[in-house]
Enzyme design. Sequence first.
Site, PDB file in Angstrom:
ATOM      1  N   SER A 129       0.821  -1.221   0.000  1.00  0.00           N
ATOM      2  CA  SER A 129       0.000   0.000   0.000  1.00  0.00           C
ATOM      3  C   SER A 129       0.849   1.263   0.000  1.00  0.00           C
ATOM      4  O   SER A 129       1.709   1.427   0.853  1.00  0.00           O
ATOM      5  CB  SER A 129      -0.879   0.062   1.255  1.00  0.00           C
ATOM      6  OG  SER A 129      -1.457  -1.179   1.523  1.00  0.00           O
ATOM      7  N   HIS A 172      -4.391   0.874  -4.748  1.00  0.00           N
ATOM      8  CA  HIS A 172      -3.718  -0.210  -5.464  1.00  0.00           C
ATOM      9  C   HIS A 172      -4.014  -0.074  -6.954  1.00  0.00           C
ATOM     10  O   HIS A 172      -5.170  -0.146  -7.368  1.00  0.00           O
ATOM     11  CB  HIS A 172      -4.220  -1.572  -4.972  1.00  0.00           C
ATOM     12  CG  HIS A 172      -3.848  -1.861  -3.563  1.00  0.00           C
ATOM     13  ND1 HIS A 172      -2.747  -2.594  -3.227  1.00  0.00           N
ATOM     14  CD2 HIS A 172      -4.405  -1.475  -2.393  1.00  0.00           C
ATOM     15  CE1 HIS A 172      -2.657  -2.670  -1.911  1.00  0.00           C
ATOM     16  NE2 HIS A 172      -3.651  -1.992  -1.379  1.00  0.00           N
ATOM     17  N   HIS A 207      -5.383  -9.354  -1.970  1.00  0.00           N
ATOM     18  CA  HIS A 207      -5.466  -9.688  -0.547  1.00  0.00           C
ATOM     19  C   HIS A 207      -6.505 -10.779  -0.311  1.00  0.00           C
ATOM     20  O   HIS A 207      -7.565 -10.791  -0.942  1.00  0.00           O
ATOM     21  CB  HIS A 207      -5.862  -8.443   0.261  1.00  0.00           C
ATOM     22  CG  HIS A 207      -4.833  -7.357   0.250  1.00  0.00           C
ATOM     23  ND1 HIS A 207      -4.838  -6.354  -0.680  1.00  0.00           N
ATOM     24  CD2 HIS A 207      -3.759  -7.134   1.049  1.00  0.00           C
ATOM     25  CE1 HIS A 207      -3.811  -5.551  -0.454  1.00  0.00           C
ATOM     26  NE2 HIS A 207      -3.134  -5.992   0.588  1.00  0.00           N
ATOM     27  N   TYR A 267      -8.383 -10.895   2.190  1.00  0.00           N
ATOM     28  CA  TYR A 267      -9.619 -10.285   2.709  1.00  0.00           C
ATOM     29  C   TYR A 267     -10.543  -9.772   1.609  1.00  0.00           C
ATOM     30  O   TYR A 267     -11.722  -9.521   1.853  1.00  0.00           O
ATOM     31  CB  TYR A 267      -9.321  -9.152   3.712  1.00  0.00           C
ATOM     32  CG  TYR A 267      -8.576  -7.955   3.163  1.00  0.00           C
ATOM     33  CD1 TYR A 267      -9.195  -7.048   2.299  1.00  0.00           C
ATOM     34  CD2 TYR A 267      -7.264  -7.714   3.525  1.00  0.00           C
ATOM     35  CE1 TYR A 267      -8.520  -5.945   1.810  1.00  0.00           C
ATOM     36  CE2 TYR A 267      -6.578  -6.626   3.041  1.00  0.00           C
ATOM     37  CZ  TYR A 267      -7.201  -5.740   2.182  1.00  0.00           C
ATOM     38  OH  TYR A 267      -6.533  -4.661   1.690  1.00  0.00           O
ATOM     39  N   GLU A 268     -10.024  -9.616   0.416  1.00  0.00           N
ATOM     40  CA  GLU A 268     -10.881  -9.192  -0.699  1.00  0.00           C
ATOM     41  C   GLU A 268     -11.791 -10.335  -1.154  1.00  0.00           C
ATOM     42  O   GLU A 268     -12.701 -10.113  -1.951  1.00  0.00           O
ATOM     43  CB  GLU A 268     -10.032  -8.718  -1.874  1.00  0.00           C
ATOM     44  CG  GLU A 268      -9.260  -7.430  -1.581  1.00  0.00           C
ATOM     45  CD  GLU A 268      -8.351  -7.049  -2.741  1.00  0.00           C
ATOM     46  OE1 GLU A 268      -8.847  -6.410  -3.684  1.00  0.00           O
ATOM     47  OE2 GLU A 268      -7.158  -7.396  -2.701  1.00  0.00           O
ATOM     48  N   ALA A 308       2.607  -2.655   4.337  1.00  0.00           N
ATOM     49  CA  ALA A 308       2.321  -1.765   5.459  1.00  0.00           C
ATOM     50  C   ALA A 308       1.898  -2.663   6.609  1.00  0.00           C
ATOM     51  O   ALA A 308       1.183  -3.638   6.395  1.00  0.00           O
ATOM     52  CB  ALA A 308       1.195  -0.813   5.086  1.00  0.00           C
ATOM     53  N   MET A 324      -1.989  -7.955   6.885  1.00  0.00           N
ATOM     54  CA  MET A 324      -3.002  -8.788   6.229  1.00  0.00           C
ATOM     55  C   MET A 324      -2.528  -9.300   4.870  1.00  0.00           C
ATOM     56  O   MET A 324      -3.343  -9.561   3.983  1.00  0.00           O
ATOM     57  CB  MET A 324      -4.293  -7.980   6.040  1.00  0.00           C
ATOM     58  CG  MET A 324      -4.843  -7.353   7.307  1.00  0.00           C
ATOM     59  SD  MET A 324      -6.239  -6.281   6.947  1.00  0.00           S
ATOM     60  CE  MET A 324      -6.411  -5.411   8.508  1.00  0.00           C
ATOM     61  N   SER A 325      -1.223  -9.447   4.718  1.00  0.00           N
ATOM     62  CA  SER A 325      -0.714  -9.862   3.402  1.00  0.00           C
ATOM     63  C   SER A 325       0.580 -10.660   3.575  1.00  0.00           C
ATOM     64  O   SER A 325       0.848 -11.191   4.643  1.00  0.00           O
ATOM     65  CB  SER A 325      -0.463  -8.620   2.530  1.00  0.00           C
ATOM     66  OG  SER A 325       0.621  -7.865   3.031  1.00  0.00           O
ATOM     67  N   ASN A 348       1.440   2.356  11.551  1.00  0.00           N
ATOM     68  CA  ASN A 348       0.658   2.722  12.747  1.00  0.00           C
ATOM     69  C   ASN A 348       1.069   1.755  13.839  1.00  0.00           C
ATOM     70  O   ASN A 348       1.569   0.673  13.549  1.00  0.00           O
ATOM     71  CB  ASN A 348      -0.849   2.564  12.454  1.00  0.00           C
ATOM     72  CG  ASN A 348      -1.190   1.139  12.009  1.00  0.00           C
ATOM     73  OD1 ASN A 348      -0.929   0.761  10.862  1.00  0.00           O
ATOM     74  ND2 ASN A 348      -1.732   0.349  12.913  1.00  0.00           N
ATOM     75  N   HIS A 408      -7.562   3.622   8.333  1.00  0.00           N
ATOM     76  CA  HIS A 408      -6.905   3.380   7.052  1.00  0.00           C
ATOM     77  C   HIS A 408      -6.213   4.660   6.569  1.00  0.00           C
ATOM     78  O   HIS A 408      -5.158   4.606   5.947  1.00  0.00           O
ATOM     79  CB  HIS A 408      -7.934   2.888   6.025  1.00  0.00           C
ATOM     80  CG  HIS A 408      -7.352   2.542   4.687  1.00  0.00           C
ATOM     81  ND1 HIS A 408      -6.386   1.572   4.521  1.00  0.00           N
ATOM     82  CD2 HIS A 408      -7.581   3.050   3.449  1.00  0.00           C
ATOM     83  CE1 HIS A 408      -6.054   1.490   3.239  1.00  0.00           C
ATOM     84  NE2 HIS A 408      -6.767   2.383   2.562  1.00  0.00           N
TER      85      HIS A 408
HETATM   86  N1  HPA Z   1      -3.167  -4.357  11.419  1.00  0.00           N
HETATM   87  C1  HPA Z   1      -3.252  -5.132  10.314  1.00  0.00           C
HETATM   88  N2  HPA Z   1      -2.834  -4.738   9.137  1.00  0.00           N
HETATM   89  C2  HPA Z   1      -2.271  -3.527   9.031  1.00  0.00           C
HETATM   90  C3  HPA Z   1      -2.150  -2.669  10.128  1.00  0.00           C
HETATM   91  C4  HPA Z   1      -2.619  -3.113  11.394  1.00  0.00           C
HETATM   92  O1  HPA Z   1      -2.541  -2.415  12.413  1.00  0.00           O
HETATM   93  N3  HPA Z   1      -1.546  -1.529   9.686  1.00  0.00           N
HETATM   94  C5  HPA Z   1      -1.315  -1.705   8.364  1.00  0.00           C
HETATM   95  N4  HPA Z   1      -1.758  -2.911   7.953  1.00  0.00           N
END
Ligand code: HPA
Length: 277
Positions: A34, A65, A87, A89-90, A117, A215-216, A239, A251
């Site tokens: 990302s 993306h 992903h 999750y998609e 990320a 998540m990847s 973060n 996000h």
């Molecule tokens: N959790 C999961 N996936 C992420 C995060 C997070 O805090 N930050 C960026 N991708």
Amino acid sequence: MMREQEFMDKLSETRRFIIEKVNIEPQMGVILGSGLGGFVDLIEDKVVIPYQEIPNFPVSTVEGHKGQLVFGKVLGKTVVAMQGRFHFYEGYSMQSVTFPVRVMQVLGVSGLIVTNAAGGINPAYRPGDLILIKDHINMMGDNPLRGANLSNLGPRFPDLSEGYDLEWRQKALTIAREVGIHPQEGIYAAMSGPSYESPAEIRFLRTIGADLVGMSTVPEVIIANHGGMRVLGISCVTNMAAGILSQRLSHAEVMETAERIEKQFVRFVQALVKGLA
Ligand code: HPA
């Protein structure tokens, strides 16, 4: 689940489509997470193929993306970059998420740089830090190798004891210093998402040894290892994970931090391609 022969046929079809368009043989694959797509601006003699045009490719849906393969040269090394990834999750299957890595494999790619990320769990991390992934914990509840083994592509029970190549990590630390960064190393836990984790889940992940959460990456890394590639993984801490600080996640924060660090990240990946390929 797709039949083995059907999968191999699709892979050959995709390979033929690409080698008809692209003259270079990529040595190195790069998966851009990302907000890190700016790396493609450094690729010379580019051939860009949008995912929609590639037979058998899934189509990317998430904002931020772009969704294209970019072939070309970076400081003399031949690369294929994924600008935008798929992903879990998609809603894609693990096979779809990792299909591009299989395509890289049959194109002759022998090394993969994976970026993402991630949320920082280790309290020594700060948003904006780049972390070298030294290992992972798969918490996605699935594995891209589930099902019949494709023995032409790799072994039934691949070893992951150096899923993130030790020599490459050591080289990467040296290369990082040369571009003025001093990354820590960490363990990446992959969750299926798309909700961010609960604070209790983050405490659990910290307890089991995770430094980062995302998540990847893990599906692609498993497939790359199965296919015999060396892998280097880098996370941008966008973060701090849920409950680490007394503030909420968004996000928007993730994208802001990724953008803030993009230039440095891109320079690092460029130096890595040059130094590792
Ligand atoms: N959790 C999961 N996936 C992420 C995060 C997070 O805090 N930050 C960026 N991708």
